[in-house]
Design a protein around this motif. Structure first.
Motif, PDB file in Angstrom:
ATOM      1  N   THR A 566     -30.219  16.290 -18.156  1.00 54.98           N
ATOM      2  CA  THR A 566     -29.800  17.039 -19.347  1.00 54.98           C
ATOM      3  C   THR A 566     -29.671  18.535 -19.089  1.00 54.98           C
ATOM      4  N   GLY A 567     -29.852  18.946 -17.846  1.00 57.66           N
ATOM      5  CA  GLY A 567     -29.748  20.373 -17.521  1.00 57.66           C
ATOM      6  C   GLY A 567     -30.969  20.828 -16.747  1.00 57.66           C
ATOM      7  N   PHE A 568     -31.165  22.138 -16.673  1.00 54.41           N
ATOM      8  CA  PHE A 568     -32.313  22.679 -15.953  1.00 54.41           C
ATOM      9  C   PHE A 568     -33.594  22.498 -16.764  1.00 54.41           C
ATOM     10  N   SER A 569     -34.684  22.217 -16.043  1.00 54.93           N
ATOM     11  CA  SER A 569     -35.975  22.093 -16.712  1.00 54.93           C
ATOM     12  C   SER A 569     -36.490  23.482 -17.084  1.00 54.93           C
ATOM     13  N   THR A 570     -36.914  23.635 -18.331  1.00 58.86           N
ATOM     14  CA  THR A 570     -37.540  24.892 -18.764  1.00 58.86           C
ATOM     15  C   THR A 570     -38.936  24.596 -19.302  1.00 58.86           C
ATOM     16  N   ALA A 571     -39.579  23.593 -18.722  1.00 60.05           N
ATOM     17  CA  ALA A 571     -40.929  23.229 -19.132  1.00 60.05           C
ATOM     18  C   ALA A 571     -41.885  24.377 -18.834  1.00 60.05           C
ATOM     19  N   ALA A 572     -43.022  24.389 -19.516  1.00 65.15           N
ATOM     20  CA  ALA A 572     -43.972  25.495 -19.393  1.00 65.15           C
ATOM     21  C   ALA A 572     -44.410  25.713 -17.951  1.00 65.15           C
ATOM     22  N   ASP A 573     -44.668  24.613 -17.189  1.00 60.77           N
ATOM     23  CA  ASP A 573     -45.147  24.799 -15.824  1.00 60.77           C
ATOM     24  C   ASP A 573     -44.100  25.461 -14.935  1.00 60.77           C
ATOM     25  N   VAL A 574     -42.816  25.182 -15.208  1.00 59.88           N
ATOM     26  CA  VAL A 574     -41.737  25.803 -14.433  1.00 59.88           C
ATOM     27  C   VAL A 574     -41.681  27.305 -14.730  1.00 59.88           C
ATOM     28  N   LEU A 575     -41.732  27.642 -16.027  1.00 55.54           N
ATOM     29  CA  LEU A 575     -41.623  29.051 -16.428  1.00 55.54           C
ATOM     30  C   LEU A 575     -42.856  29.856 -16.025  1.00 55.54           C
ATOM     31  N   GLU A 576     -44.039  29.235 -16.092  1.00 57.59           N
ATOM     32  CA  GLU A 576     -45.261  29.968 -15.755  1.00 57.59           C
ATOM     33  C   GLU A 576     -45.275  30.415 -14.301  1.00 57.59           C
ATOM     34  N   LYS A 577     -44.656  29.647 -13.411  1.00 61.81           N
ATOM     35  CA  LYS A 577     -44.578  30.051 -12.002  1.00 61.81           C
ATOM     36  C   LYS A 577     -43.636  31.236 -11.813  1.00 61.81           C
ATOM     37  N   LEU A 578     -42.623  31.336 -12.686  1.00 63.26           N
ATOM     38  CA  LEU A 578     -41.646  32.422 -12.579  1.00 63.26           C
ATOM     39  C   LEU A 578     -42.108  33.696 -13.299  1.00 63.26           C
TER      40      LEU A 578
END
Length: 888
Positions: A566-578
């Motif tokens: 459905t597209g790029f993952s923007t889950a919390a764990d992905v964003l927290e690393k960035l």
């Protein structure tokens, strides 16, 4: 327009569903996920196809004619998992109950049956859809035969469709040539050896170039690469054998009847009963049949006149007095009604079942009084969901001891269920299939149902009282057999009264302050929106994961983008690393937190403020498998505490005038429970010495003097300490601490070296769970662990974590329950104005009259400390405040 037939490969679709749908079991312990998934796929296909005919083919597990032609390549497929195997006969029974033709024939695989039937039906002029998870069946595709391949993932189903031209587009070969490709490349799962050294890509190229295995062999010297040429030349006999094995038979002797394949009424009474037994509740709405049921012996009476009512109560009292000599003096009762009571359903025998409306001369007070008299006479008074009825029962202390909540008893015996409705209890403990409330009344409330469906209403409420009366005895025996009767009598039943008192009390809320808090959040959210738009260089829907993913990973080209369907993952764990290196990501995370706070708490809580200015949450004791209490409408146990802005919402919760809040919570209760249950000497010693347990662990794990432990080391040790309680893996710890998996594994290894008793204890829990099927808390609460028997590795791993953490979490939950029961009873016994109003995990909140503060603190300290006798001290932190924020 041609008629249409759907042909389903039974074992293949069951197998797909088994691995695609999370494990499900019904009350009888039968695994049902494959059946559930199969039915969902079948319903989806039938709705799409609007077919006229349907047949399901199954394998007979014996060597087939194709495999018997070759000695060592006889059918030796890996046996199916036990959890799947037990579902096959049930699946066939369900199909039979729905009037669906099932075909199987010894010596033939299902695909041979499907091949023969599809060819026969095509010759009759029918449109054919063959449904299978096996791509071998693509060889059957023609202009009239469509192969449909479902994929089930996380409960949803997608279907790939192939006519002959679709096979050519996807695989570059015709359906017939598809056989040759498979023969060359082989298929270990189907016992087709293939040609050694030839893979899918090479096999496809050979058949595209030469059309068939036979023609390729005639030109074998031209084939490239050389290894493929040599492989085909040296193993041509194996290629021919593989082709025979891969070719589906289309002219075998099949027990197929087109007349029997004709679709009729699928949703039969027999099928309804099976769906009920399998507990497929969300599928029951498909049925529009008169609900079948095993009728309860006896009759239901609706009593309306006062003299009749008195006679009813007198008769029941006589029966109770007579039965008391036989030691079986019981009643079942249920108060009916939402806000206002409509009446009382009663049962004390197979024929003594009635419903008494609270109308006319029969007042609520009269019924309360008469019910109280019956409870005093009975050995046991069983009901469903006692807490919701306590306001309508006049009770003495002796009467309390006679009450029996069937829902709570059923919950203790099987805490994994999501509901304990009367029809479920009747099925599981009485062997009766009776209509549910939804069957009889639909979604109507009690008041509307009594007016619109009086007979169905009467049947429903009498079934409820009857089930409570009869099931109580079976449930009591179950509690005795599982050694949980004491837990039921001394913890769970007394807790009902404590939770009722808490719900009645509620907690006072400053509505204006809550509104101001929400407005302040709104201002900050608007500021964050503008900052995010400015950094992104465009406006977009921040709440849309798809739009956010495009902005972050395509437009701004941030690293670490994970593409999903459905597209790029923007889950919390992905964003927290960035977040540490990208300010826009930090702002997005803050935006998410604040919008959650505003919608769920600032705006959401306002809707629950009652006329008295207080929020009266509902506390549930039959929801969590570990025994923890949960809170709903609203969930006051989930008030944020990790971020300061979230904690500030506690300021709007205040005590009544003349009162203060006293908050007491257990310190590290789960780790203390772990120390006690594991009997680890080092851990016990650390707690007895009142040491900083996280610093002590860090000192021993990292071989650092206690006074020289760094804040980072202590933080890491804390993560390991609490992670062990939850059965954390090296992967989970590595994610939490942002370290490598090897480092995390080393931390855990060193922890177990430091506390060897903990390692032994946790390992023994898993062994016990595998042998017995459950684990227990210190107080005997059982937590079944069916996941350990799963053939799925991830499910088994989850089961091991459950086996390790449930006894610890469950024991902690039992301790806090015991403490709150005793605190509440002391407050009432000593006739104090103060009252227990909230429990949040390990924390108790008291609204204390200012003149009683010292007494309340003494009660809290005494009762919380002696709630359990552990080998380490139970410590509590206690604070006082003018609002919940200050008290915490």
């Amino acid at each position: 327009m041609s008629e249409k037939i759907v042909l389903i490969d039974g074992h293949s679709i069951l197998n797909r569903a088994f691995f695609g749908v999370p494990d499900l079991t019904n009350s009888d312990g039968l695994h049902t996920n494959a059946i559930y998934g199969f039915l969902n796929i079948m319903f989806k296909i039938l709705e799409e196809e609007q077919a006229d005919y349907l047949t399901v083919a199954f394998d007979v597990h014996a060597p087939t004619f194709r495999h018997e032609m070759f000695g060592e390549y006889k059918g030796t497929r890996k046996p199916m998992a036990d959890e799947l195997h037990q579902q096959v006969p049930v699946m066939k029974e369900v199909l039979g109950a729905m009037g669906i033709q099932v075909i199987e024939q010894a010596g033939y695989e299902a695909d041979d049956l499907l091949g023969t039937v599809s060819k026969h039906c095509e010759e009759l002029g029918l449109d054919v859809s063959v449904v299978s998870g096996d791509r071998d069946l693509l060889q059957l595709a023609t202009d009239k035969v469509k192969i449909r391949i479902p994929k089930t993932k996380r409960g949803t189903t997608e279907v790939e469709d192939y006519y002959a031209e679709d096979v050519c587009k996807r695989y570059q070969v015709t359906p017939t040539q598809f056989i040759d490709v498979k023969a060359l490349m082989g298929d270990a799962s189907d016992n087709i050896p293939g040609v050694p050294g030839i893979g899918e890509k090479t096999a496809t190229k050979i058949i595209v170039d030469y059309g068939s295995i036979e023609n390729a062999y005639e030109h074998v010297e031209e084939i490239k690469p050389n290894r493929a040429k040599e492989a085909l030349r040296d193993h041509y006999d194996m290629a021919q054998m593989s082709k025979t094995l891969a070719t589906i038979c289309v002219d075998c002797d099949v027990p197929f009847s087109l007349d029997k394949a004709k679709l009729g009424e699928l949703y039969t009474p027999e099928a309804y009963n099976l769906f009920k037994q399998l507990e497929f509740k969300n599928m029951l709405s498909r049925f529009h049949v008169e609900v079948p049921a095993q009728k309860v012996e006896g009759h239901f009476r609706k009593v309306t006149l006062l003299q009749d009512v008195e006679e009813v109560f007198q008769n029941i009292q006589k029966i109770l007095e007579a039965d008391s000599e036989k030691k079986d003096s019981r009643i079942g009762f249920v108060w009916i009604g939402e806000e206002e009571p409509l009446g009382l359903a009663l049962a004390c025998g197979d024929k003594e079942i009635c419903y008494i409306p609270a109308e006319g001369f029969v007042t609520e007070e009269y019924l309360k009084e008469q019910l109280g008299n019956l409870i005093a006479k009975a050995d046991a008074a069983a009901t469903l969901d006692l807490k919701s009825q306590l306001g309508r029962i006049t009770l003495t202390d002796a009467g309390k001891e006679r009450l029996f909540d069937c829902n709570i008893a059923a919950y203790l015996l099987n805490p994994l269920k999501d509901s304990y409705s009367y029809d479920d209890l009747a099925k599981e403990y009485l062997g009766l299939m009776i209509p549910s409330r939804m069957d009889l009344l639909g979604k109507s409330g009690w008041t509307a149902a009594q007016e619109e469906k009086p007979q169905e209403f009467l049947t429903c409420v009498c079934y409820m009282a009857y089930t409570a009366w009869r099931a109580a005895k079976e449930l009591m025996e179950g509690l005795k057999d599982t050694d949980m009767l004491r837990l039921f009598q001394t913890v769970e039943m007394p807790l009902v009264y404590t939770l009722y008192d808490m719900e009645q009390a509620g907690i006072l809320v400053q509505s204006e302050e809550l509104k101001i808090y929400g407005e302040e959040l709104g201002v900050r959210i608007a500021q964050l929106e503008q900052s995010i738009y400015q950094m992104a260089g465009e406006e977009f829907n921040i709440n849309s994961p798809k739009q956010l993913g495009v902005v972050l990973f395509e437009h701004l080209k941030l690293p670490g983008g994970k593409k999903t369907k459905t597209g790029f993952s923007t889950a919390a764990d992905v964003l927290e690393k960035l977040a540490p290196e990208n300010e826009i990501v930090s702002l997005i995370l803050e935006y998410r937190q604040l919008t959650k706070l505003k919608s769920t708490y600032a705006d959401g809580l306002a809707a629950y403020i009652a006329a008295d200015g207080r929020i009266h949450s509902t506390f549930n004791q039959t929801i969590t498998a570990t025994g923890r209490i949960s809170s709903t409408e609203p969930n006051l146990q989930n008030i944020p505490i990790r971020m300061e802005l979230g904690r500030l919402i506690r300021k709007v919760f205040i005590p009544a005038p003349g009162c203060v809040f006293i908050d007491a919570d257990y310190s590290q209760i789960e780790l203390r429970v772990l120390a006690h249950m594991s009997e680890d000497e080092n851990l016990i010693h650390a707690y007895r010495e009142a040491a900083d347990i996280h610093r002590m662990t860090a000192s021993q794990v990292f071989h650092t003097p206690f006074d020289e432990v760094s804040p980072q080391q202590r933080s890491n040790a804390k993560a390991v300490n609490f992670g062990i309680v939850y059965g954390i893996s090296s992967f989970g710890l590595s994610q939490g601490l942002s370290i490598t998996r090897k480092e995390a594994a080393d931390y855990i290894g060193k922890y177990f070296e430091t506390y060897p008793g903990v390692k032994k204890f946790l390992d023994n829990l898993v062994v016990h769970a595998k042998e017995e099927g459950y684990v227990t808390t210190m107080f005997g609460r059982r937590r079944p662990v069916p996941e350990l028997k799963s053939s799925n590795f991830m499910q088994r791993s989850f089961g091991e974590r459950v086996a390790m953490n449930s006894p610890i979490q469950g024991t902690a939950a039992d301790i806090i329950k015991i403490a709150m029961i005793h605190v509440n009873e002391r407050l009432k016994k000593e006739k104090l104005k103060s009252r227990l109003i909230l429990q949040v995990h390990d924390e108790l909140l008291i609204e204390a009259d200012r003149s009683e503060v010292e007494e309340v603190q003494k009660i809290l300290s005494e009762e919380m400390h002696r709630a359990a006798d552990l080998s380490v001290p139970l410590e509590i932190d206690m604070h006082e405040g003018e609002n919940w924020y200050e008290a915490k």
